[in-house]
Design an enzyme around this catalytic site. Structure first.
Site, PDB file in Angstrom:
ATOM      1  CB  SER A 184       0.852  -1.028   2.848  1.00  0.00           C
ATOM      2  OG  SER A 184       0.608  -2.421   2.934  1.00  0.00           O
ATOM      3  CG  HIS A 212       2.744   2.524   3.992  1.00  0.00           C
ATOM      4  ND1 HIS A 212       3.338   2.764   2.776  1.00  0.00           N
ATOM      5  CD2 HIS A 212       2.956   1.215   4.270  1.00  0.00           C
ATOM      6  CE1 HIS A 212       3.871   1.645   2.323  1.00  0.00           C
ATOM      7  NE2 HIS A 212       3.651   0.695   3.200  1.00  0.00           N
ATOM      8  CE  LYS A 243       6.693   0.910   3.906  1.00  0.00           C
ATOM      9  NZ  LYS A 243       7.538  -0.090   4.573  1.00  0.00           N
TER      10      LYS A 243
END
Length: 396
Positions: A184, A212, A243
């Site tokens: 990340s 991610h 996310k």
């Protein structure tokens, strides 16, 4: 009785400020999108994990609102008492299908998922072999377990093999290799095919944190296993709905049926935390449905990533090499990173500086992140601001 402790904490905070490591929060007064409102000002947003722009997508919002109106604010219970809703089971089945795993189990966050899995699966006679730059949730989760701990240098396959050999010489029962799918803070991708090759050679299982990546990388957004060709050679995947998949909250573990089943029985963050609200759950289901079909958004995201990275590199910025929407601008000095981020914010570009302990000392940076919610005009504005501020600070 707090006086001495409070004085100690105040002194520690002063040291943090003096070192340029103090973190500041910015209150957003709008929905999370390509542009946000902060203090009444509209700003181009380059620091959200909103990769596909689903955080304020009308279909996701409508699904969440419908569930809120129909099922109420929350479950007021943990899952095994009376906190399991039909929507939870639907979301778990959706995640498992999407990632091609036997089953999935929901957690309040991926931090909780990573915090609960290792102590549940592994004991004194087992080994965890972990990448040195893994997310803090993995590091903390490993610390909670009683398994033997081995660390390998980031993406260093020779070191990974060395650690696996050492674990074998110690006669461990089971071995689990764990790595971020996308790191990340740096944006680069784990070498999953090579990791899986070593896992098969030395009899280890493989787990990745794909927070991610899930939703925006790989075919249909199925993450780094799909992107790298590792596929089902990765045994366990942890991920998030906070996310790409809606931007709200919640995490999951997807994997073999016995793994999911034992987590339901013994994972402490699962057993002792309230269930996800129906509104969040319904929004995540809709977000996965959109993400799976969102090749247009992924194309936009990839185009933005290439354009922004190329523009900053051509201007002379020191960037961490990579191909993901995470584009770190290296400044090394924490104070300089904080000051440059503040200057960019004054120009209307929302960015955050990262310094110790989030990244190693002397590795301070401004981490920028692309989103499909950004427009070409947004990118032009942000690129121009970065070049102007970069010159002012001697970064280029």
């Amino acid at each position: 009785m707090m006086k001495g402790l409070a004085e100690h904490l105040s002194a520690t905070l002063e040291d943090i400020r003096a070192d340029g490591l103090e973190k500041h929060e910015m209150a957003i007064g709008s929905s999370q999108s390509g542009r946000v409102t902060v203090g009444g000002r509209q700003m181009v947003n380059l620091c959200a994990n909103n990769y596909l722009g689903l955080a304020d997508d009308p279909e996701v919002v409508a699904a969440s609102m419908a569930a809120l109106e129909k099922y109420g604010s929350g479950m007021a219970s943990v899952r095994f008492i009376c906190g399991t809703h039909e929507l939870h089971k639907q979301l778990e089945a959706t995640v498992a299908r999407y990632l091609d795993k036997d089953d999935a189990i929901l957690f309040g966050s991926c931090f909780d998922a990573n915090g609960g899995i290792f102590e549940t699966l592994l004991g004194h006679d087992d080994a965890i072999v972990s990448d040195t730059l893994n997310h803090a949730s993995i590091i903390d989760g490993v610390r909670l377990s009683k398994a033997r701990r081995f660390r390998f240098a980031t993406s260093d396959m020779d070191d990974l093999e060395t650690q696996l050999k050492i674990a074998n010489t110690q006669g461990v029962r089971f071995k689990l290799i764990v790595t971020d799918g996308v790191f990340s803070m740096d944006g680069y991708i784990a070498r999953l095919p090579q990791i899986c090759d070593l896992a098969e050679r030395y009899g280890a299982a493989v787990m990745i944190d794909d927070c991610h990546a899930t939703g925006h990388l790989g075919e249909k957004g199925r993450g780094t296993p799909a992107l790298t060709g590792a596929g089902n050679r990765v045994d366990i995947i942890s991920g998030t709905f906070g996310k790409t998949l809606g931007g709200a909250m919640g995490g999951f573990i997807a994997g073999p049926q016995p793994v999911v089943d034992i987590l339901r029985q013994r994972a402490r963050p699962y057993l002792f935390s309230n269930a996800l609200p129906p509104s969040v759950t319904a929004g995540a289901i809709k977000a996965i449905d959109i993400a799976e079909k969102a090749d247009d958004r992924r194309d936009t995201l990839a185009r933005h990533t290439t354009r922004f990275r190329t523009a900053l590199a051509d201007a002379g910025f020191d960037l961490v090499p990579g191909e993901t929407p995470i584009i770190p601008v290296m400044l090394y000095d924490a104070g300089k990173a904080q000051a440059m981020a503040s200057a960019l914010q004054k120009k209307g570009v929302l960015v955050s500086a990262f310094s110790f302990p989030v990244v190693p000392r002397e590795k301070a940076r401004i981490r920028t992140q692309m989103s499909a919610a950004l427009t070409e005009d947004d990118l032009t504005f942000a690129i121009d601001a970065f070049i102007a501020v970069g010159k002012d600070f001697g970064a280029i």
